[in-house]
Motif scaffolding. Sequence first.
Motif, PDB file in Angstrom:
ATOM      1  N   LYS A   1     -31.093 -17.765   3.104  1.00  0.00           N
ATOM      2  CA  LYS A   1     -31.177 -17.268   1.727  1.00  0.00           C
ATOM      3  C   LYS A   1     -30.561 -15.877   1.594  1.00  0.00           C
ATOM      4  O   LYS A   1     -29.805 -15.615   0.645  1.00  0.00           O
ATOM      5  N   GLN A   2     -30.865 -14.981   2.521  1.00  0.00           N
ATOM      6  CA  GLN A   2     -30.362 -13.618   2.416  1.00  0.00           C
ATOM      7  C   GLN A   2     -28.840 -13.574   2.517  1.00  0.00           C
ATOM      8  O   GLN A   2     -28.190 -12.775   1.830  1.00  0.00           O
ATOM      9  N   ARG A   3     -28.271 -14.435   3.351  1.00  0.00           N
ATOM     10  CA  ARG A   3     -26.811 -14.461   3.463  1.00  0.00           C
ATOM     11  C   ARG A   3     -26.190 -14.973   2.170  1.00  0.00           C
ATOM     12  O   ARG A   3     -25.185 -14.431   1.697  1.00  0.00           O
ATOM     13  N   LEU A   4     -26.784 -15.995   1.583  1.00  0.00           N
ATOM     14  CA  LEU A   4     -26.270 -16.515   0.313  1.00  0.00           C
ATOM     15  C   LEU A   4     -26.353 -15.451  -0.774  1.00  0.00           C
ATOM     16  O   LEU A   4     -25.406 -15.257  -1.546  1.00  0.00           O
ATOM     17  N   GLN A   5     -27.481 -14.742  -0.840  1.00  0.00           N
ATOM     18  CA  GLN A   5     -27.625 -13.680  -1.829  1.00  0.00           C
ATOM     19  C   GLN A   5     -26.622 -12.556  -1.584  1.00  0.00           C
ATOM     20  O   GLN A   5     -26.119 -11.950  -2.539  1.00  0.00           O
ATOM     21  N   SER A   6     -26.315 -12.284  -0.321  1.00  0.00           N
ATOM     22  CA  SER A   6     -25.339 -11.247  -0.001  1.00  0.00           C
ATOM     23  C   SER A   6     -23.953 -11.633  -0.485  1.00  0.00           C
ATOM     24  O   SER A   6     -23.230 -10.805  -1.060  1.00  0.00           O
ATOM     25  N   ILE A   7     -23.574 -12.888  -0.267  1.00  0.00           N
ATOM     26  CA  ILE A   7     -22.265 -13.361  -0.748  1.00  0.00           C
ATOM     27  C   ILE A   7     -22.168 -13.196  -2.262  1.00  0.00           C
ATOM     28  O   ILE A   7     -21.184 -12.668  -2.794  1.00  0.00           O
TER      29      ILE A   7
ATOM     30  N   CYS B   1     -15.505 -15.891   2.846  1.00  0.00           N
ATOM     31  CA  CYS B   1     -16.498 -16.199   3.873  1.00  0.00           C
ATOM     32  C   CYS B   1     -15.901 -17.191   4.856  1.00  0.00           C
ATOM     33  O   CYS B   1     -15.290 -18.190   4.450  1.00  0.00           O
ATOM     34  N   LYS B   2     -16.088 -16.914   6.137  1.00  0.00           N
ATOM     35  CA  LYS B   2     -15.498 -17.766   7.167  1.00  0.00           C
ATOM     36  C   LYS B   2     -16.118 -19.155   7.190  1.00  0.00           C
ATOM     37  O   LYS B   2     -15.474 -20.112   7.599  1.00  0.00           O
ATOM     38  N   LYS B   3     -17.377 -19.260   6.755  1.00  0.00           N
ATOM     39  CA  LYS B   3     -18.056 -20.551   6.748  1.00  0.00           C
ATOM     40  C   LYS B   3     -18.729 -20.752   5.404  1.00  0.00           C
ATOM     41  O   LYS B   3     -19.667 -20.048   5.053  1.00  0.00           O
ATOM     42  N   SER B   4     -18.261 -21.710   4.634  1.00  0.00           N
ATOM     43  CA  SER B   4     -18.807 -21.966   3.304  1.00  0.00           C
ATOM     44  C   SER B   4     -20.130 -22.736   3.405  1.00  0.00           C
ATOM     45  O   SER B   4     -20.286 -23.599   4.274  1.00  0.00           O
ATOM     46  N   PRO B   5     -21.069 -22.470   2.482  1.00  0.00           N
ATOM     47  CA  PRO B   5     -22.329 -23.220   2.470  1.00  0.00           C
ATOM     48  C   PRO B   5     -22.213 -24.585   1.802  1.00  0.00           C
ATOM     49  O   PRO B   5     -23.180 -25.348   1.782  1.00  0.00           O
ATOM     50  N   VAL B   6     -21.037 -24.898   1.237  1.00  0.00           N
ATOM     51  CA  VAL B   6     -20.852 -26.179   0.554  1.00  0.00           C
ATOM     52  C   VAL B   6     -19.610 -26.880   1.099  1.00  0.00           C
ATOM     53  O   VAL B   6     -18.770 -26.273   1.761  1.00  0.00           O
ATOM     54  N   GLU B   7     -19.486 -28.157   0.794  1.00  0.00           N
ATOM     55  CA  GLU B   7     -18.323 -28.943   1.199  1.00  0.00           C
ATOM     56  C   GLU B   7     -17.078 -28.454   0.468  1.00  0.00           C
ATOM     57  O   GLU B   7     -17.164 -27.707  -0.515  1.00  0.00           O
ATOM     58  N   ASP B   8     -15.905 -28.859   0.942  1.00  0.00           N
ATOM     59  CA  ASP B   8     -14.661 -28.479   0.274  1.00  0.00           C
ATOM     60  C   ASP B   8     -14.724 -28.890  -1.198  1.00  0.00           C
ATOM     61  O   ASP B   8     -14.950 -30.063  -1.529  1.00  0.00           O
ATOM     62  N   SER B   9     -14.533 -27.917  -2.079  1.00  0.00           N
ATOM     63  CA  SER B   9     -14.738 -28.162  -3.518  1.00  0.00           C
ATOM     64  C   SER B   9     -14.274 -26.954  -4.307  1.00  0.00           C
ATOM     65  O   SER B   9     -13.954 -25.902  -3.748  1.00  0.00           O
ATOM     66  N   GLU B  10     -14.267 -27.113  -5.641  1.00  0.00           N
ATOM     67  CA  GLU B  10     -14.042 -26.006  -6.571  1.00  0.00           C
ATOM     68  C   GLU B  10     -15.168 -26.038  -7.589  1.00  0.00           C
ATOM     69  O   GLU B  10     -15.253 -26.954  -8.401  1.00  0.00           O
TER      70      GLU B  10
ATOM     71  N   LEU C   1     -10.958  -0.875  -2.119  1.00  0.00           N
ATOM     72  CA  LEU C   1     -12.093  -0.754  -1.222  1.00  0.00           C
ATOM     73  C   LEU C   1     -12.225  -2.049  -0.425  1.00  0.00           C
ATOM     74  O   LEU C   1     -12.216  -3.138  -1.011  1.00  0.00           O
ATOM     75  N   GLU C   2     -12.359  -1.925   0.889  1.00  0.00           N
ATOM     76  CA  GLU C   2     -12.431  -3.088   1.768  1.00  0.00           C
ATOM     77  C   GLU C   2     -13.669  -2.982   2.664  1.00  0.00           C
ATOM     78  O   GLU C   2     -13.945  -1.915   3.214  1.00  0.00           O
ATOM     79  N   PHE C   3     -14.371  -4.117   2.812  1.00  0.00           N
ATOM     80  CA  PHE C   3     -15.582  -4.161   3.626  1.00  0.00           C
ATOM     81  C   PHE C   3     -15.570  -5.438   4.466  1.00  0.00           C
ATOM     82  O   PHE C   3     -15.110  -6.486   4.016  1.00  0.00           O
ATOM     83  N   SER C   4     -16.125  -5.333   5.677  1.00  0.00           N
ATOM     84  CA  SER C   4     -16.210  -6.497   6.551  1.00  0.00           C
ATOM     85  C   SER C   4     -17.570  -6.554   7.226  1.00  0.00           C
ATOM     86  O   SER C   4     -18.110  -5.520   7.646  1.00  0.00           O
ATOM     87  N   THR C   5     -18.124  -7.759   7.303  1.00  0.00           N
ATOM     88  CA  THR C   5     -19.261  -8.042   8.163  1.00  0.00           C
ATOM     89  C   THR C   5     -18.774  -9.086   9.174  1.00  0.00           C
ATOM     90  O   THR C   5     -17.586  -9.365   9.263  1.00  0.00           O
ATOM     91  N   GLU C   6     -19.705  -9.669   9.907  1.00  0.00           N
ATOM     92  CA  GLU C   6     -19.318 -10.646  10.921  1.00  0.00           C
ATOM     93  C   GLU C   6     -18.560 -11.826  10.322  1.00  0.00           C
ATOM     94  O   GLU C   6     -17.610 -12.335  10.917  1.00  0.00           O
ATOM     95  N   ASP C   7     -18.954 -12.251   9.122  1.00  0.00           N
ATOM     96  CA  ASP C   7     -18.321 -13.451   8.553  1.00  0.00           C
ATOM     97  C   ASP C   7     -17.956 -13.330   7.087  1.00  0.00           C
ATOM     98  O   ASP C   7     -17.551 -14.310   6.469  1.00  0.00           O
ATOM     99  N   ILE C   8     -18.077 -12.138   6.493  1.00  0.00           N
ATOM    100  CA  ILE C   8     -17.738 -11.938   5.089  1.00  0.00           C
ATOM    101  C   ILE C   8     -16.779 -10.761   4.952  1.00  0.00           C
ATOM    102  O   ILE C   8     -17.033  -9.686   5.490  1.00  0.00           O
ATOM    103  N   ASN C   9     -15.684 -10.965   4.231  1.00  0.00           N
ATOM    104  CA  ASN C   9     -14.751  -9.886   3.894  1.00  0.00           C
ATOM    105  C   ASN C   9     -14.684  -9.756   2.377  1.00  0.00           C
ATOM    106  O   ASN C   9     -14.530 -10.763   1.674  1.00  0.00           O
ATOM    107  N   SER C  10     -14.819  -8.538   1.890  1.00  0.00           N
ATOM    108  CA  SER C  10     -14.738  -8.311   0.446  1.00  0.00           C
ATOM    109  C   SER C  10     -13.761  -7.179   0.156  1.00  0.00           C
ATOM    110  O   SER C  10     -13.702  -6.186   0.879  1.00  0.00           O
TER     111      SER C  10
END
Length: 248
Positions: free
Chosen positions: A4-10, A49-58, A226-235
């Motif tokens: 949940k926290q990762r989803l909220q962060s995204i 995000c390097k790994k999406s929480p959903v299947e390939d979609s729009e 402005l650029e930010f990176s975590t282990e699996d999220i780039n913004s």
Amino acid sequence: MINKQRLQSIISKYYLNGLTQSVKWVTNNGKLDICFVSDNKDLAGDVKCKKSPVEDSELAIFDTAQLNKLISVTNGDLLLTLEKNHKVYSKLYIQDSSFNVAYNLADSLLIPKRGTINFPDNYDVTIGLNTEVVENLIKAKNALSGVSDMMITTIEDEDRGKIVEFSFGDTGNYSNKIRYSIDEEIEIKQDIKLPFNSDLFKEILNSNKDLESGKISISEEGFMKLEFSTEDINSVYYMVRKEDSTYV
């Protein structure tokens, strides 16, 4: 599954406390890409995000505030699934061990198009970011929460050499002001003195306090990246100078 926290962060990285409501979640080859423009058209960016929480979609997310409320009732690890209606994704289901909530997806035509971002390839000032610098800039802004003016200036300091100074507060003689200077992890190719909207700036920093690395790049033409990176999220965020600033 996604925590949940990762989803909220995204989500927070584009939602920015309400600055952006409507976006498309585009998942391709398991990677999530969200490009956005704020509701006032004064800020644009990308969250990847390097790994999406959903299947390939729009997926057309029209009301992110409502999506956040639905997610708030859940806990722990979440399973996200999709429902189609005539080959169009119509619902996003979010399920934990107790709750199963349904979010209605919108027509993709309702989502604002960002268009092409014509920002410079080269910048005159770069500033490395870490959690300490981010927290200090947020504290400086919060102490003058009613003022949206922020000036970024390069200065020659007698003891420290070249520094970058962030000044919060307007230019009135009797106005409250806070100055915060940085002399480490900076590169200055050309001096600048530019005003930016500190409200937008703060929301970006607030949403990226979990950074592992970050950078601010500024052009004398009045652009900030402005650029930010975590282990699996780039913004990445793009701002332009504040034209109606009280600074001279």
